[in-house]
Write a protein that holds these residues in place. Structure first.
Motif, PDB file in Angstrom:
ATOM      1  N   LYS A 113       0.818  -1.208   0.000  1.00 10.53           N
ATOM      2  CA  LYS A 113       0.000   0.000   0.000  1.00 10.53           C
ATOM      3  C   LYS A 113       0.853   1.261   0.000  1.00 10.53           C
ATOM      4  O   LYS A 113       0.536   2.257  -0.676  1.00 10.53           O
ATOM      5  CB  LYS A 113      -0.932  -0.013   1.207  1.00 10.53           C
ATOM      6  N   ARG A 141       2.307  -0.379  -4.692  1.00 10.63           N
ATOM      7  CA  ARG A 141       1.159  -0.006  -5.515  1.00 10.63           C
ATOM      8  C   ARG A 141       1.424   1.293  -6.266  1.00 10.63           C
ATOM      9  O   ARG A 141       1.211   1.385  -7.478  1.00 10.63           O
ATOM     10  CB  ARG A 141      -0.104   0.116  -4.657  1.00 10.63           C
ATOM     11  N   ASP A 195      -5.320  -5.048  -6.302  1.00  9.90           N
ATOM     12  CA  ASP A 195      -6.014  -4.188  -5.354  1.00  9.90           C
ATOM     13  C   ASP A 195      -7.293  -4.845  -4.861  1.00  9.90           C
ATOM     14  O   ASP A 195      -7.617  -4.788  -3.669  1.00  9.90           O
ATOM     15  CB  ASP A 195      -6.352  -2.845  -6.002  1.00  9.90           C
ATOM     16  N   SER A 230      -2.773  -4.086 -11.547  1.00  4.80           N
ATOM     17  CA  SER A 230      -3.132  -3.292 -10.374  1.00  4.80           C
ATOM     18  C   SER A 230      -4.576  -3.533  -9.929  1.00  4.80           C
ATOM     19  O   SER A 230      -4.842  -3.707  -8.742  1.00  4.80           O
ATOM     20  CB  SER A 230      -2.916  -1.813 -10.672  1.00  4.80           C
TER      21      SER A 230
END
Length: 250
Positions: free
Chosen positions: A51, A55, A204, A200
């Motif tokens: 995080k 990312r 996520d 992604s």
């Protein structure tokens, strides 16, 4: 050098002795995770790292770096990993794939301008990866318990040992100068960051939208890894396509 050669043998012996195997009825769902409490703590560490660092880095990389450049980095990373793949395929008794990957390395390292272009795939030699975890599987070493490693993520006792052996048996690490080795390592890291950006949305959803990201990541990793190893370890179902994961309500 002789000491370095002895390390893999010592690690294999340790793996053979240490890989835990569930007793009767202890893993009815095919998941052996006796260290779940510790693994969950590591998972939270990895989740926070993703995080705060990965990312954003992955998304930034895919947004700012042209696709052609990203592809070249991935191709170079793949080319530098091929000698290690060849070593493992030889150890697995697979001369055909080992020969094909040797040719793939030679073609891409020369006609592919040092590996930045994947010429070999167009010549009928597609990407084909292997590692020492697979070698141990071929040798009959049990999968062992599920493990989540700091920074590296999901693994098993067998695959963890395989990662260590791969570090000390990479042929390029003994023939390339220090600068070239660092470049190869950097390319592999950057390629992984690129993969984080490329997928992604899926990552996520898995890490931040599911009710229990640890359990889901564990399930996906074990089923996909067992599928890669020809599904011979009792995988419940077949390969899971990460792009088709539905995390709602998990």
């Amino acid at each position: 050098m002789s000491a370095m050669r002895a390390i893999p043998a010592l690690i294999v012996c340790a793996v053979l002795a240490a890989c835990s195997v569930p007793g009767p009825g202890e893993a009815p769902d095919g998941i052996w995770d006796p260290n779940e409490a510790g693994n969950r703590k590591t998972h939270e560490f990895n989740r926070k790292l993703d995080k705060r660092v990965l990312r954003g880095s992955g998304n930034g990389y895919t947004r700012t770096v042209p696709e052609g450049v990203r592809k070249s980095v991935s191709n170079f990373a793949d080319t530098t990993s091929l000698p290690q793949t060849v070593v493992n395929q030889i150890l697995q008794g697979r001369p055909g794939p080992a020969t094909r990957n040797t040719l793939r390395f030679a073609v891409n390292a020369t006609l592919g301008f040092g590996g930045i272009a994947d010429v070999a795939s167009n010549m009928g030699m597609p990407k084909d990866e292997s590692d020492f975890g697979e070698t141990l599987h071929v040798w009959g070493v049990p999968e062992g318990a599920y493990v989540e490693l700091p920074f590296l993520g999901p693994s098993t006792e067998r695959d963890t040992a395989g990662r260590v052996v791969d570090l000390v048996t990479d042929p390029l690490s003994y023939v390339l100068p220090v600068g070239a080795r660092r470049t190869a390592t950097a390319a592999r890291i950057v390629a992984k960051v690129g993969e984080r950006g490329e997928f992604s949305g899926t990552v996520d959803s898995l890490l931040y939208d599911s009710a229990d990201s640890y359990a889901q990541l564990r399930l996906i990793y074990l089923q996909n890894r067992r599928f890669e190893l020809d599904g011979t370890e009792g995988a419940a179902g077949d390969y899971i396509d990460p792009e088709e994961i539905d995390t709602e309500g998990f």
